[in-house]
Each structure stands twice: as C-alpha cells, then as structure tokens.
Design a protein around this motif. Structure first.
Motif, PDB file in Angstrom:
ATOM      1  N   ALA A 151      49.997  41.609  57.636  1.00 51.26           N
ATOM      2  CA  ALA A 151      51.120  41.187  57.058  1.00 51.26           C
ATOM      3  C   ALA A 151      52.387  41.774  57.740  1.00 51.26           C
ATOM      4  O   ALA A 151      53.412  41.311  58.228  1.00 51.26           O
ATOM      5  CB  ALA A 151      51.165  41.191  55.693  1.00 51.26           C
ATOM      6  N   ILE A 170      57.099  42.317  51.764  1.00 49.18           N
ATOM      7  CA  ILE A 170      55.782  41.572  51.594  1.00 49.18           C
ATOM      8  C   ILE A 170      55.378  41.605  50.268  1.00 49.18           C
ATOM      9  O   ILE A 170      54.739  40.541  49.920  1.00 49.18           O
ATOM     10  CB  ILE A 170      55.010  42.247  52.905  1.00 49.18           C
ATOM     11  CG1 ILE A 170      55.386  41.845  54.201  1.00 49.18           C
ATOM     12  CG2 ILE A 170      53.582  41.710  52.714  1.00 49.18           C
ATOM     13  CD1 ILE A 170      54.734  42.752  55.344  1.00 49.18           C
ATOM     14  N   TYR A 198      46.576  39.896  52.481  1.00 50.44           N
ATOM     15  CA  TYR A 198      47.205  38.895  53.260  1.00 50.44           C
ATOM     16  C   TYR A 198      46.325  38.449  54.438  1.00 50.44           C
ATOM     17  O   TYR A 198      46.307  36.882  54.505  1.00 50.44           O
ATOM     18  CB  TYR A 198      48.596  39.510  54.183  1.00 50.44           C
ATOM     19  CG  TYR A 198      48.776  38.767  55.123  1.00 50.44           C
ATOM     20  CD1 TYR A 198      49.884  38.013  55.059  1.00 50.44           C
ATOM     21  CD2 TYR A 198      48.663  38.960  56.548  1.00 50.44           C
ATOM     22  CE1 TYR A 198      50.538  37.108  55.978  1.00 50.44           C
ATOM     23  CE2 TYR A 198      49.137  38.187  57.586  1.00 50.44           C
ATOM     24  CZ  TYR A 198      49.984  37.402  57.343  1.00 50.44           C
ATOM     25  OH  TYR A 198      50.657  36.384  58.266  1.00 50.44           O
ATOM     26  N   ALA A 214      58.973  35.954  53.079  1.00 46.99           N
ATOM     27  CA  ALA A 214      59.520  37.459  53.538  1.00 46.99           C
ATOM     28  C   ALA A 214      60.734  37.627  54.566  1.00 46.99           C
ATOM     29  O   ALA A 214      61.690  38.331  54.338  1.00 46.99           O
ATOM     30  CB  ALA A 214      58.481  38.191  54.027  1.00 46.99           C
TER      31      ALA A 214
END
Length: 95
Positions: free
Chosen positions: A3, A26, A45, A60
C-alpha cells in the motif's frame, strides 16, 4: 506492491520523508473504506480486489492533499473522484 509503495507512486513521492504520515493515512483510509462498504476488510492491502485497492488509493490521496476541510465560498464540498462508483459493487446491502 505494498500500500505504501503504491500510494507513493500514485502521489509521485520519491523519498521516504512522509512514510510515517502516509502509513497512518493508509490505515485511516482502510478503516473508512470498510465503514463505507459496511463490511470487514482484509487486514492486508494486498488481499483487496484491485478495484478496492484503487478506491483506497483515491481515499488516501484525498486525505493526504486535503488535510483540512475543503472549502469553496465557505461551504464544505466533496471532491468528485469516482470513489463511490468504484466501491458500489462491494457495498453490503442490508435490508
């Protein structure tokens, strides 16, 4: 990819200066995504479907660039980013 590496690529960030902040963003975006869908999310993720990975990156990115309320003419507005369209098939329908 992780991520963090995907988000840094998405934001075109080349150094590690913001890594701690991006990691917190995140985690927040993942929690928001789970809430928006109405279901528990995988812990990683990498376990999300590609569409939800992209939605997480959009959320994000929004959180990173808009750390304060977004104001236009003193009224709060939402940014159109396709997020709702991407997550719609995953939203848990409760009758």
């Amino acid at each position: 990819m992780t991520a963090l590496s995907d988000l840094k690529q998405h934001l075109e960030i080349l150094d590690d200066t913001d890594d701690a902040q991006l990691t917190r963003i995140i985690m927040s975006a993942l929690a928001m995504l789970a809430n928006d869908i109405g279901a528990e999310m995988p812990a990683a993720y990498e376990d999300l479907p590609p569409a939800l990975q992209h939605a997480l990156l959009l959320k994000a990115t929004h959180l990173f660039w808009n750390r304060n309320p977004v104001l236009l003419d003193h009224s709060v507005v939402m940014l159109a980013m396709g997020y709702d369209d991407i997550i719609a098939p995953y939203v848990r329908q409760v009758c």
